[in-house]
Scaffold this motif. Structure first.
Motif, PDB file in Angstrom:
ATOM      1  N   GLY A  53     -16.649  71.347  27.179  1.00  0.00           N
ATOM      2  CA  GLY A  53     -17.681  72.167  27.799  1.00  0.00           C
ATOM      3  C   GLY A  53     -17.084  73.245  28.677  1.00  0.00           C
ATOM      4  N   LEU A  54     -17.967  73.952  29.388  1.00  0.00           N
ATOM      5  CA  LEU A  54     -17.572  75.058  30.272  1.00  0.00           C
ATOM      6  C   LEU A  54     -17.038  74.495  31.587  1.00  0.00           C
ATOM      7  N   LEU A  55     -15.843  74.951  31.992  1.00  0.00           N
ATOM      8  CA  LEU A  55     -15.223  74.496  33.236  1.00  0.00           C
ATOM      9  C   LEU A  55     -15.404  75.486  34.376  1.00  0.00           C
ATOM     10  N   PHE A  56     -15.323  76.793  34.088  1.00  0.00           N
ATOM     11  CA  PHE A  56     -15.381  77.814  35.143  1.00  0.00           C
ATOM     12  C   PHE A  56     -15.843  79.126  34.523  1.00  0.00           C
ATOM     13  N   SER A  57     -16.592  79.921  35.318  1.00  0.00           N
ATOM     14  CA  SER A  57     -17.023  81.230  34.841  1.00  0.00           C
ATOM     15  C   SER A  57     -17.327  82.117  36.038  1.00  0.00           C
ATOM     16  N   ASP A  58     -17.055  83.402  35.888  1.00  0.00           N
ATOM     17  CA  ASP A  58     -17.461  84.410  36.861  1.00  0.00           C
ATOM     18  C   ASP A  58     -17.743  85.698  36.099  1.00  0.00           C
ATOM     19  N   ALA A  59     -17.748  86.827  36.796  1.00  0.00           N
ATOM     20  CA  ALA A  59     -18.117  88.092  36.157  1.00  0.00           C
ATOM     21  C   ALA A  59     -17.067  88.583  35.173  1.00  0.00           C
ATOM     22  N   THR A  60     -15.840  88.063  35.249  1.00  0.00           N
ATOM     23  CA  THR A  60     -14.761  88.564  34.395  1.00  0.00           C
ATOM     24  C   THR A  60     -14.188  87.519  33.457  1.00  0.00           C
ATOM     25  N   LEU A  61     -14.477  86.235  33.679  1.00  0.00           N
ATOM     26  CA  LEU A  61     -13.712  85.200  32.989  1.00  0.00           C
ATOM     27  C   LEU A  61     -14.561  83.980  32.696  1.00  0.00           C
ATOM     28  N   GLU A  62     -14.238  83.306  31.584  1.00  0.00           N
ATOM     29  CA  GLU A  62     -14.817  82.018  31.226  1.00  0.00           C
ATOM     30  C   GLU A  62     -13.687  81.067  30.838  1.00  0.00           C
ATOM     31  N   LEU A  63     -13.753  79.833  31.352  1.00  0.00           N
ATOM     32  CA  LEU A  63     -12.776  78.800  31.011  1.00  0.00           C
ATOM     33  C   LEU A  63     -13.496  77.642  30.339  1.00  0.00           C
ATOM     34  N   PHE A  64     -13.040  77.283  29.124  1.00  0.00           N
ATOM     35  CA  PHE A  64     -13.607  76.159  28.393  1.00  0.00           C
ATOM     36  C   PHE A  64     -12.594  75.011  28.376  1.00  0.00           C
ATOM     37  N   PHE A  65     -13.106  73.791  28.512  1.00  0.00           N
ATOM     38  CA  PHE A  65     -12.263  72.612  28.684  1.00  0.00           C
ATOM     39  C   PHE A  65     -12.561  71.612  27.575  1.00  0.00           C
ATOM     40  N   SER A  66     -11.501  71.020  27.021  1.00  0.00           N
ATOM     41  CA  SER A  66     -11.653  69.941  26.041  1.00  0.00           C
ATOM     42  C   SER A  66     -10.622  68.869  26.349  1.00  0.00           C
ATOM     43  N   LEU A  67     -10.965  67.587  26.083  1.00  0.00           N
ATOM     44  CA  LEU A  67     -10.150  66.460  26.521  1.00  0.00           C
ATOM     45  C   LEU A  67     -10.113  65.397  25.443  1.00  0.00           C
ATOM     46  N   SER A  68      -8.932  64.749  25.335  1.00  0.00           N
ATOM     47  CA  SER A  68      -8.782  63.575  24.472  1.00  0.00           C
ATOM     48  C   SER A  68      -7.883  62.578  25.198  1.00  0.00           C
ATOM     49  N   ILE A  69      -8.221  61.274  25.105  1.00  0.00           N
ATOM     50  CA  ILE A  69      -7.508  60.213  25.813  1.00  0.00           C
ATOM     51  C   ILE A  69      -6.756  59.365  24.805  1.00  0.00           C
ATOM     52  N   SER A  70      -5.497  59.053  25.125  1.00  0.00           N
ATOM     53  CA  SER A  70      -4.684  58.164  24.289  1.00  0.00           C
ATOM     54  C   SER A  70      -3.906  57.247  25.218  1.00  0.00           C
ATOM     55  N   GLY A  71      -4.393  56.011  25.395  1.00  0.00           N
ATOM     56  CA  GLY A  71      -3.727  55.070  26.287  1.00  0.00           C
ATOM     57  C   GLY A  71      -3.844  55.527  27.733  1.00  0.00           C
ATOM     58  N   ILE A  72      -2.695  55.749  28.369  1.00  0.00           N
ATOM     59  CA  ILE A  72      -2.688  56.238  29.753  1.00  0.00           C
ATOM     60  C   ILE A  72      -2.395  57.735  29.815  1.00  0.00           C
ATOM     61  N   GLU A  73      -2.502  58.425  28.674  1.00  0.00           N
ATOM     62  CA  GLU A  73      -2.258  59.858  28.627  1.00  0.00           C
ATOM     63  C   GLU A  73      -3.549  60.598  28.295  1.00  0.00           C
ATOM     64  N   ALA A  74      -3.787  61.676  29.045  1.00  0.00           N
ATOM     65  CA  ALA A  74      -4.949  62.527  28.809  1.00  0.00           C
ATOM     66  C   ALA A  74      -4.430  63.901  28.361  1.00  0.00           C
ATOM     67  N   HIS A  75      -4.750  64.273  27.145  1.00  0.00           N
ATOM     68  CA  HIS A  75      -4.365  65.573  26.611  1.00  0.00           C
ATOM     69  C   HIS A  75      -5.589  66.502  26.682  1.00  0.00           C
ATOM     70  N   PHE A  76      -5.401  67.654  27.316  1.00  0.00           N
ATOM     71  CA  PHE A  76      -6.532  68.561  27.465  1.00  0.00           C
ATOM     72  C   PHE A  76      -6.110  69.984  27.147  1.00  0.00           C
ATOM     73  N   GLU A  77      -7.118  70.810  26.916  1.00  0.00           N
ATOM     74  CA  GLU A  77      -6.904  72.218  26.572  1.00  0.00           C
ATOM     75  C   GLU A  77      -7.837  73.075  27.432  1.00  0.00           C
ATOM     76  N   ILE A  78      -7.298  74.129  28.030  1.00  0.00           N
ATOM     77  CA  ILE A  78      -8.076  75.095  28.796  1.00  0.00           C
ATOM     78  C   ILE A  78      -8.000  76.430  28.057  1.00  0.00           C
ATOM     79  N   ARG A  79      -9.148  76.896  27.568  1.00  0.00           N
ATOM     80  CA  ARG A  79      -9.212  78.139  26.806  1.00  0.00           C
ATOM     81  C   ARG A  79      -9.865  79.209  27.682  1.00  0.00           C
ATOM     82  N   ALA A  80      -9.080  80.219  28.053  1.00  0.00           N
ATOM     83  CA  ALA A  80      -9.553  81.299  28.923  1.00  0.00           C
ATOM     84  C   ALA A  80      -9.979  82.491  28.074  1.00  0.00           C
TER      85      ALA A  80
END
Length: 375
Positions: free
Chosen positions: A258-285
């Motif tokens: 989903g959407l993590l952050f937004s303002d008049a110039t920028l949008e940040l989208f966040f996605s997450l996947s969990i594997s054991g004790i590791e969290a892999h995520f992606e931030i798309r600006a």
């Protein structure tokens, strides 16, 4: 004879007169030239007088400019002296600031050491109280239930990676452990589990009863994300934008995209996947403005390195984010122990008019993301 002499004299005079007349005729052009030259000389004298006045005026101006230059030179020397004094004061202030910084660092280190000692003491105290409680139950004939062997969350249990080192959840100096007060629902569930007795070694871990609808309705609502605001931006965001970010953050606590952050110039989208004790995520600006964003970077805040390790990388070859373009950041969080406050990342960039903007974003990664539902 006299008459002849007079006639001769007369003839001589007539000849001289004729010669004189010829000479006057020859001198007339010379008289004209002399008059012309006299006029030229007069003009030259007038020009020389005017030139003399101009030279005098120029000399006066030069004198005034020389005086002004002397005054400016004195002013510059005064400013140089003031600048030297200011530089000396700045140097002294820097040295003072460095000494104060060292003192503050030493004070913070001492405070951290003291806090760690206090936490160790609290943990030791809790261990002692827990052992005393277990001894009381053993003396009374009632078996005890170890907190590290059962779930502390309704309908879920801790991953195997966390169960392999229960002391990290109960006696860690950084984590004072679970505090259960009389009258809490968790205390009631724990007492009920203790009354049922300890589970067998091969038996499934006990499952606490779910919360009833009436109890959920009586629970106060949380109007802010856990730990802190979802984003602290500079310049500050308006109230409407903050409310929108809070709602987006709440949605991400139960969703992995989903959407993590937004303002008049920028949008940040966040996605997450969990594997054991590791969290892999992606931030798309994504740059939604009409101009480019320069020196664009997202970096990790590792102030809680004892609880988890956080690393962020980017495959982009430039730090400039053009209009309507995207830049992807890949992150990895490795949990070392259960943590209370979600991790944070810092966002920094420059707009087209060289205005610096920054924001500290709280990632929607909580310890509950690592829980495995019971089947």
């Amino acid at each position: 004879t006299r008459t002849k002499m007079a006639e001769a004299n007369s003839a001589t005079l007539m000849a001289q007169l004729k010669a004189q007349r010829g000479t006057n005729a020859e001198l007339e052009p010379m008289r004209v030239q002399v008059t012309h030259l006299q006029r030229q000389v007069l003009n030259l004298q007038q020009q020389l007088t005017a030139a003399g006045r101009a030279v005098k005026e120029r000399e006066d101006r030069i004198s005034k400019q020389a005086a002004e230059m002397a005054r400016l030179r004195r002013t510059i020397e005064t400013k140089d002296d003031q600048l030297s004094e200011a530089r000396a004061r700045v140097q002294q202030e820097r040295q003072t600031n460095e000494r104060l910084t060292e003192q503050v660092s030493a004070g913070l280190q001492a405070q951290a050491n003291l806090k760690e000692q206090i936490q160790k003491a609290l943990a030791s105290k809790q261990d002692a109280e827990r052992q005393v409680l277990q001894l009381k139950h053993l003396i009374g004939g009632t078996p005890t239930l170890q907190n590290s062997q059962s779930s502390l969350d309704s309908g879920s249990r801790i991953p195997v990676a966390f169960q392999s080192s229960p002391a990290r959840m109960t006696t860690s100096a950084k984590d004072p452990g679970l505090q259960v007060h009389a009258g809490d629902e968790l205390a009631q569930s724990l007492s009920a589990a203790q009354r049922r007795g300890s589970p067998e070694p091969d038996a499934a871990p006990p499952r606490f009863p779910s919360t009833s609808v009436d109890q959920w309705e009586q629970t106060p609502e949380v109007h802010a994300p856990t730990g802190a605001a979802p984003a602290v931006a500079h310049p500050k965001a308006n109230a409407g934008s903050f409310k929108s970010l809070t709602e987006s953050y709440r949605e991400l606590l139960t969703s992995n995209r989903g959407l993590l952050f937004s303002d008049a110039t920028l949008e940040l989208f966040f996605s997450l996947s969990i594997s054991g004790i590791e969290a892999h995520f992606e931030i798309r600006a994504r740059n939604i403005s009409t101009g480019s964003l320069h020196r664009f970077r997202v970096h990790a805040d590792n102030r809680s390195a004892h609880e988890y390790g956080l690393r962020i990388t980017s495959t982009a070859t430039t730090t400039t984010l053009a209009s309507r373009q995207e830049m992807v950041f890949h992150g990895k969080l490795t949990a070392h122990q259960p943590f209370e406050v979600p991790p944070t990342v810092d966002l920094e960039y420059l707009t087209g008019d060289d205005m610096e903007r920054s924001a500290r974003l709280r990632l929607p990664i909580t310890v509950a993301k690592f829980f495995t539902p019971l089947t």
